[in-house]
Write a protein that holds these residues in place. Structure first.
Motif, PDB file in Angstrom:
ATOM      1  N   MET A  12       0.707  -1.138   0.019  1.00  0.00           N
ATOM      2  CA  MET A  12       0.085  -0.021   0.062  1.00  0.00           C
ATOM      3  C   MET A  12       0.797   1.187  -0.100  1.00  0.00           C
ATOM      4  N   SER A  13       0.338   2.321  -0.654  1.00  0.00           N
ATOM      5  CA  SER A  13       1.308   3.786  -0.649  1.00  0.00           C
ATOM      6  C   SER A  13       0.208   4.627  -0.453  1.00  0.00           C
ATOM      7  N   ILE A  14       0.365   5.536   0.356  1.00  0.00           N
ATOM      8  CA  ILE A  14      -0.238   6.880   0.551  1.00  0.00           C
ATOM      9  C   ILE A  14       0.808   8.174   0.225  1.00  0.00           C
ATOM     10  N   VAL A  15       0.521   8.988  -0.735  1.00  0.00           N
ATOM     11  CA  VAL A  15       1.233  10.027  -0.688  1.00  0.00           C
ATOM     12  C   VAL A  15       0.749  11.324   0.125  1.00  0.00           C
ATOM     13  N   VAL A  16       1.632  11.835   0.703  1.00  0.00           N
ATOM     14  CA  VAL A  16       1.163  13.125   1.545  1.00  0.00           C
ATOM     15  C   VAL A  16       1.977  14.417   1.136  1.00  0.00           C
ATOM     16  N   HIS A  17       1.281  15.395   0.825  1.00  0.00           N
ATOM     17  CA  HIS A  17       1.765  16.882   0.765  1.00  0.00           C
ATOM     18  C   HIS A  17       1.509  17.614   1.750  1.00  0.00           C
ATOM     19  N   THR A  18       0.363  18.212   1.534  1.00  0.00           N
ATOM     20  CA  THR A  18      -0.357  19.119   2.647  1.00  0.00           C
ATOM     21  C   THR A  18      -0.806  18.214   3.770  1.00  0.00           C
ATOM     22  N   LEU A  19      -0.285  18.091   5.027  1.00  0.00           N
ATOM     23  CA  LEU A  19      -0.552  17.284   5.939  1.00  0.00           C
ATOM     24  C   LEU A  19      -1.591  17.767   6.680  1.00  0.00           C
TER      25      LEU A  19
ATOM     26  N   ILE B 285       9.031   7.422   3.534  1.00  0.00           N
ATOM     27  CA  ILE B 285      10.031   7.415   2.378  1.00  0.00           C
ATOM     28  C   ILE B 285       9.957   9.123   2.329  1.00  0.00           C
ATOM     29  N   THR B 286      11.085   9.691   2.504  1.00  0.00           N
ATOM     30  CA  THR B 286      11.134  11.037   2.755  1.00  0.00           C
ATOM     31  C   THR B 286      12.338  11.649   2.168  1.00  0.00           C
ATOM     32  N   GLY B 287      12.482  13.021   2.125  1.00  0.00           N
ATOM     33  CA  GLY B 287      13.716  13.816   1.669  1.00  0.00           C
ATOM     34  C   GLY B 287      13.755  13.886   0.088  1.00  0.00           C
ATOM     35  N   HIS B 288      12.758  13.495  -0.714  1.00  0.00           N
ATOM     36  CA  HIS B 288      12.800  13.927  -1.928  1.00  0.00           C
ATOM     37  C   HIS B 288      11.968  14.921  -2.651  1.00  0.00           C
ATOM     38  N   GLY B 289      11.474  15.593  -1.543  1.00  0.00           N
ATOM     39  CA  GLY B 289      10.561  16.846  -1.985  1.00  0.00           C
ATOM     40  C   GLY B 289       9.346  16.572  -2.639  1.00  0.00           C
ATOM     41  N   ASN B 290       8.568  17.355  -3.511  1.00  0.00           N
ATOM     42  CA  ASN B 290       7.268  17.250  -3.933  1.00  0.00           C
ATOM     43  C   ASN B 290       7.474  16.744  -5.469  1.00  0.00           C
ATOM     44  N   LEU B 291       7.538  15.362  -5.643  1.00  0.00           N
ATOM     45  CA  LEU B 291       7.654  14.806  -6.932  1.00  0.00           C
ATOM     46  C   LEU B 291       6.488  14.985  -7.797  1.00  0.00           C
ATOM     47  N   GLY B 292       5.123  15.180  -7.071  1.00  0.00           N
ATOM     48  CA  GLY B 292       3.971  15.042  -7.696  1.00  0.00           C
ATOM     49  C   GLY B 292       3.343  13.629  -7.322  1.00  0.00           C
ATOM     50  N   TYR B 293       2.173  13.499  -7.556  1.00  0.00           N
ATOM     51  CA  TYR B 293       1.212  12.550  -6.845  1.00  0.00           C
ATOM     52  C   TYR B 293       1.665  10.906  -7.604  1.00  0.00           C
ATOM     53  N   GLY B 294       1.689  10.830  -8.844  1.00  0.00           N
ATOM     54  CA  GLY B 294       2.118   9.668  -9.519  1.00  0.00           C
ATOM     55  C   GLY B 294       3.481   9.230  -9.079  1.00  0.00           C
ATOM     56  N   ARG B 295       4.418  10.234  -9.249  1.00  0.00           N
ATOM     57  CA  ARG B 295       5.678   9.768  -9.027  1.00  0.00           C
ATOM     58  C   ARG B 295       6.257   9.570  -7.545  1.00  0.00           C
TER      59      ARG B 295
ATOM     60  N   PRO C 231       5.037   9.618 -15.158  1.00  0.00           N
ATOM     61  CA  PRO C 231       5.877  10.443 -14.367  1.00  0.00           C
ATOM     62  C   PRO C 231       5.801  11.914 -15.112  1.00  0.00           C
ATOM     63  N   ARG C 232       5.029  11.871 -16.102  1.00  0.00           N
ATOM     64  CA  ARG C 232       5.082  13.202 -16.808  1.00  0.00           C
ATOM     65  C   ARG C 232       3.707  13.989 -16.383  1.00  0.00           C
ATOM     66  N   TYR C 233       2.940  13.324 -15.591  1.00  0.00           N
ATOM     67  CA  TYR C 233       1.546  13.750 -14.951  1.00  0.00           C
ATOM     68  C   TYR C 233       2.227  14.335 -13.286  1.00  0.00           C
ATOM     69  N   PHE C 234       2.180  15.833 -13.135  1.00  0.00           N
ATOM     70  CA  PHE C 234       2.534  15.993 -11.927  1.00  0.00           C
ATOM     71  C   PHE C 234       1.241  15.854 -10.962  1.00  0.00           C
ATOM     72  N   LEU C 235       0.182  16.486 -11.423  1.00  0.00           N
ATOM     73  CA  LEU C 235      -0.887  16.069 -10.635  1.00  0.00           C
ATOM     74  C   LEU C 235      -2.068  16.338 -11.413  1.00  0.00           C
ATOM     75  N   TYR C 236      -3.256  15.477 -11.473  1.00  0.00           N
ATOM     76  CA  TYR C 236      -4.484  15.461 -12.165  1.00  0.00           C
ATOM     77  C   TYR C 236      -4.294  14.549 -13.226  1.00  0.00           C
ATOM     78  N   PHE C 237      -5.127  13.613 -13.751  1.00  0.00           N
ATOM     79  CA  PHE C 237      -5.090  12.860 -14.847  1.00  0.00           C
ATOM     80  C   PHE C 237      -4.261  11.596 -15.001  1.00  0.00           C
ATOM     81  N   GLU C 238      -3.420  11.642 -13.841  1.00  0.00           N
ATOM     82  CA  GLU C 238      -2.730  10.335 -13.823  1.00  0.00           C
ATOM     83  C   GLU C 238      -3.116   9.174 -13.661  1.00  0.00           C
ATOM     84  N   ASP C 239      -4.344   9.069 -12.747  1.00  0.00           N
ATOM     85  CA  ASP C 239      -5.176   7.964 -12.440  1.00  0.00           C
ATOM     86  C   ASP C 239      -6.089   7.560 -13.838  1.00  0.00           C
TER      87      ASP C 239
END
Length: 275
Positions: free
Chosen positions: A1-8, A70-80, A212-220
């Motif tokens: 399972m993976s959960i991506v968190v940006h604004t916590l 998994i941390t330290g990589h910054g904001n890669l976007g949702y899909g990445r 990975p070319r989708y930063f946010l939206y439409f990646e799904d």
């Protein structure tokens, strides 16, 4: 399972993980699963998320389940971000029996959700991913399934005022596949929602995860369409979640801009349909 968190939102994330832990433990007890591993992906722009996420993950581990931050990589976007978890999972994969859950940090799952989804995937080899029935948290429902969209569908669904949406109610209902039965599964869904996607890990590996070319939206949307070429995307109304998220039109001009750029990439890749 993976959960991506940006604004916590720590309180909501704790609710998500508590519900997920209950569902995972039920699936383990009923032998639908033999093990469970969570990857919590910190996509924060600074280090401010790290300590709160560690605390939340400690609560997850106290239930007896495995988890990794998994941390330290910054904001890669949702899909990445999810692809980072996927790369870790592939290193632990067994002989093709693994499943992988892509989950938003604001989703509450019902206790039997994983049991229902895993049981279906175990007994229906043609299915490559399953989608749940979604409540919006306010007594209404949201669509986990979509037909192939047109530009007009996106404009109406995301940005039109309610009075305009009402005039196009039948069109939007058709796009959202509201004609699907709620008493039995439906197979060969074109697009499923990225807030909860339960995949075969072998399928995600063959697709190289999210584009990975989708930063946010439409990646799904992109991932679902590519996965559908490999087998059935199946809607399971007995698999139930609550999604507390909102839409892009309510998130400011920056998000609307990202939505537009991703829409352009999506239609350029998969084909334009205007109306």
């Amino acid at each position: 399972m993976s959960i991506v968190v940006h604004t916590l939102d720590t309180q909501v994330l704790r609710q998500t993980l508590q519900s997920l832990a209950t569902a995972a433990q039920q699936a383990l007890q009923q032998r639908h699963l033999s093990a469970c591993q969570l990857y919590l992906i910190d996509n924060g722009d600074s280090d401010s998320n790290v300590m709160p996420l560690r605390d939340v993950l400690d609560g997850w581990r106290e239930t007896g389940l495995e988890g990794e931050l998994i941390t330290g990589h910054g904001n890669l976007g949702y899909g990445r971000g999810h692809n980072l978890g996927l790369s870790h999972a592939q290193q632990l994969a067994d002989a093709g029996n693994d499943l992988y859950l892509i989950l938003n940090p604001d989703v509450i799952v019902q206790p039997d959700t994983l049991c229902v989804g895993v049981a279906w995937l175990q007994s229906h080899q043609r299915t490559v991913a399953v989608a749940p029935s979604i409540s919006d948290g306010h007594g209404g429902s949201a669509s986990a399934c979509k037909r192939y969209p047109s530009v007009l569908d996106f404009l109406l669904r995301g940005f039109a005022p309610e009075a305009v949406k009402q005039r196009f109610h039948e069109r939007l209902a058709h796009y959202d596949m509201q004609d699907l039965p709620d008493d039995r599964p439906s197979e060969d869904i074109p697009v499923i929602s990225g807030c909860f996607m339960l995949f075969r890990l072998t399928t995600l590996k063959s697709l190289n995860g999210f584009d990975p070319r989708y930063f946010l939206y439409f990646e799904d949307f992109d991932l679902a369409l590519r996965a559908h070429r490999l087998g059935s995307l199946t809607y399971l109304p007995g698999m139930r979640i609550t999604h507390l998220g909102g839409n892009s039109a309510k998130k400011g001009l920056r998000h609307i801009g990202m939505f537009g750029r991703s829409a352009l990439r999506f239609f350029n890749t998969h084909g334009w349909r205007w109306t």
